[in-house]
Design a protein around this motif. Structure first.
Motif, mmCIF file in Angstrom:
data_model
loop_
_atom_site.group_PDB
_atom_site.id
_atom_site.type_symbol
_atom_site.label_atom_id
_atom_site.label_comp_id
_atom_site.label_asym_id
_atom_site.label_seq_id
_atom_site.Cartn_x
_atom_site.Cartn_y
_atom_site.Cartn_z
ATOM 1 N N TYR A 47 41.148 184.025 22.857
ATOM 2 C CA TYR A 47 42.497 184.126 23.437
ATOM 3 C C TYR A 47 42.805 182.896 24.293
ATOM 4 C CZ TYR A 47 43.012 189.013 22.016
ATOM 5 O OH TYR A 47 43.134 190.168 21.287
ATOM 6 N N ARG A 52 46.684 182.099 25.124
ATOM 7 C CA ARG A 52 47.225 183.430 25.388
ATOM 8 C C ARG A 52 46.292 184.260 26.266
ATOM 9 N NH1 ARG A 52 48.793 182.513 20.025
ATOM 10 N NH2 ARG A 52 51.029 182.148 19.913
ATOM 11 N N CYS A 53 45.700 183.602 27.242
ATOM 12 C CA CYS A 53 44.883 184.277 28.250
ATOM 13 C C CYS A 53 45.321 183.717 29.601
ATOM 14 C CB CYS A 53 43.395 184.026 28.012
ATOM 15 S SG CYS A 53 42.310 184.815 29.213
ATOM 16 N N TRP A 54 46.017 184.558 30.366
ATOM 17 C CA TRP A 54 46.565 184.103 31.646
ATOM 18 C C TRP A 54 45.956 184.902 32.778
ATOM 19 C CZ3 TRP A 54 50.244 185.476 27.698
ATOM 20 C CH2 TRP A 54 50.706 184.385 26.977
ATOM 21 N N LEU A 68 45.691 188.808 31.637
ATOM 22 C CA LEU A 68 46.384 189.370 30.490
ATOM 23 C C LEU A 68 46.008 188.547 29.270
ATOM 24 C CD1 LEU A 68 50.063 190.510 30.284
ATOM 25 C CD2 LEU A 68 49.160 188.969 28.551
ATOM 26 N N ALA A 70 46.913 188.303 24.990
ATOM 27 C CA ALA A 70 47.928 188.743 24.033
ATOM 28 C C ALA A 70 47.832 187.914 22.762
ATOM 29 C CB ALA A 70 49.314 188.602 24.649
ATOM 30 N N LEU A 77 54.944 189.729 20.781
ATOM 31 C CA LEU A 77 53.709 189.360 21.458
ATOM 32 C C LEU A 77 53.057 190.657 21.890
ATOM 33 C CD1 LEU A 77 51.934 186.999 22.371
ATOM 34 C CD2 LEU A 77 53.066 187.141 24.599
ATOM 35 N N VAL A 79 50.435 192.725 23.828
ATOM 36 C CA VAL A 79 49.574 192.662 25.002
ATOM 37 C C VAL A 79 48.315 193.464 24.677
ATOM 38 C CG1 VAL A 79 49.351 193.201 27.449
ATOM 39 C CG2 VAL A 79 51.559 192.417 26.525
ATOM 40 N N HIS A 100 55.438 186.862 32.769
ATOM 41 C CA HIS A 100 54.995 185.568 32.235
ATOM 42 C C HIS A 100 54.809 185.659 30.722
ATOM 43 C CE1 HIS A 100 53.054 181.629 32.351
ATOM 44 N NE2 HIS A 100 52.204 182.125 31.473
ATOM 45 N N ALA A 101 54.173 186.736 30.269
ATOM 46 C CA ALA A 101 53.979 186.922 28.822
ATOM 47 C C ALA A 101 55.327 187.017 28.111
ATOM 48 C CB ALA A 101 53.138 188.172 28.564
ATOM 49 N N ARG A 104 56.782 183.519 27.821
ATOM 50 C CA ARG A 104 56.082 182.764 26.774
ATOM 51 C C ARG A 104 56.457 183.265 25.387
ATOM 52 N NH1 ARG A 104 51.632 179.621 28.018
ATOM 53 N NH2 ARG A 104 51.919 179.043 25.849
ATOM 54 N N LEU A 113 57.743 192.423 23.506
ATOM 55 C CA LEU A 113 56.353 192.647 23.892
ATOM 56 C C LEU A 113 55.991 194.024 23.374
ATOM 57 C CD1 LEU A 113 56.089 191.641 27.681
ATOM 58 C CD2 LEU A 113 55.464 190.274 25.689
#
Length: 178
Positions: A47, A52-54, A68, A70, A77, A79, A100-101, A104, A113
């Motif tokens: 990820y 896609r890793c925050w 997170l 995703a 997206l 999760v 944030h996701a 993005r 999402l």
């Protein structure tokens, strides 16, 4: 608090966040969830490499409080996991990660999402509903969500009621207040 991409060296810290985030499930009689292993380092790295890793971290010490992960699934997206350390609970950290996701996802041209979660756990489906997610019925499940639910079922997560949820992003300025 700031949201940023996870650094390679802090992936073990994300596993620690996951373990801590699982402990409240014990109070609900969900010991198997509380004791479930966090995502493996190679999975977190996959990820992370995909961007896609925050993590959410305090400005002062920059240690991860939450994370997170995703991936795109059928135009949305998805999760896969959002975990907040109990010491950081009720501070809007999870909501900030989801926002944030969502940002993005919009940048990537994704329209929603999605996530799967426990229906009756207060900080799961009821929380996401307050943020504007809606529960999908069987007809609303895309092929990718059906695959994810089958994997979850094989992992034993269906011991407790679970739902798929979706938050439409088109025309939304931000997530609903929690």
């Amino acid at each position: 608090m700031r949201i940023r991409p996870a650094a390679p060296g802090e992936l073990p810290a994300l596993q620690d966040v996951e373990r801590a985030a699982g402990t409240p499930f014990r109070d609900l009689g969900m010991e198997e969830i509380a004791d479930d292993d966090p995502p493996a380092l190679d999975e977190l790295e996959r990820y992370r490499k995909a961007g896609r890793c925050w993590v959410a971290a305090d400005e002062g010490d920059d240690e991860p409080l939450a994370y997170l992960i995703a991936e795109p699934v059928d135009g949305a997206l998805h999760v896969e996991q959002v975990s907040v350390h109990p010491d950081a609970a009720r501070r809007g950290v999870g909501r900030a990660l989801l926002a944030h996701a969502a940002h993005r996802a919009r940048e990537e041209g994704l329209t929603a999402l999605t996530l799967t979660t426990f229906a009756e756990v207060p900080w799961n489906a009821p929380y996401y509903a307050r943020l504007g997610f809606r529960v999908l019925d069987g007809s609303g499940l895309t092929p990718g969500l059906k695959r994810i639910r089958a994997e979850e079922s094989a992992h034993g997560l269906d011991h407790w009621p679970r739902v798929c949820m979706r938050l439409e992003l088109v025309g939304r300025a931000q997530l609903s207040p929690s």
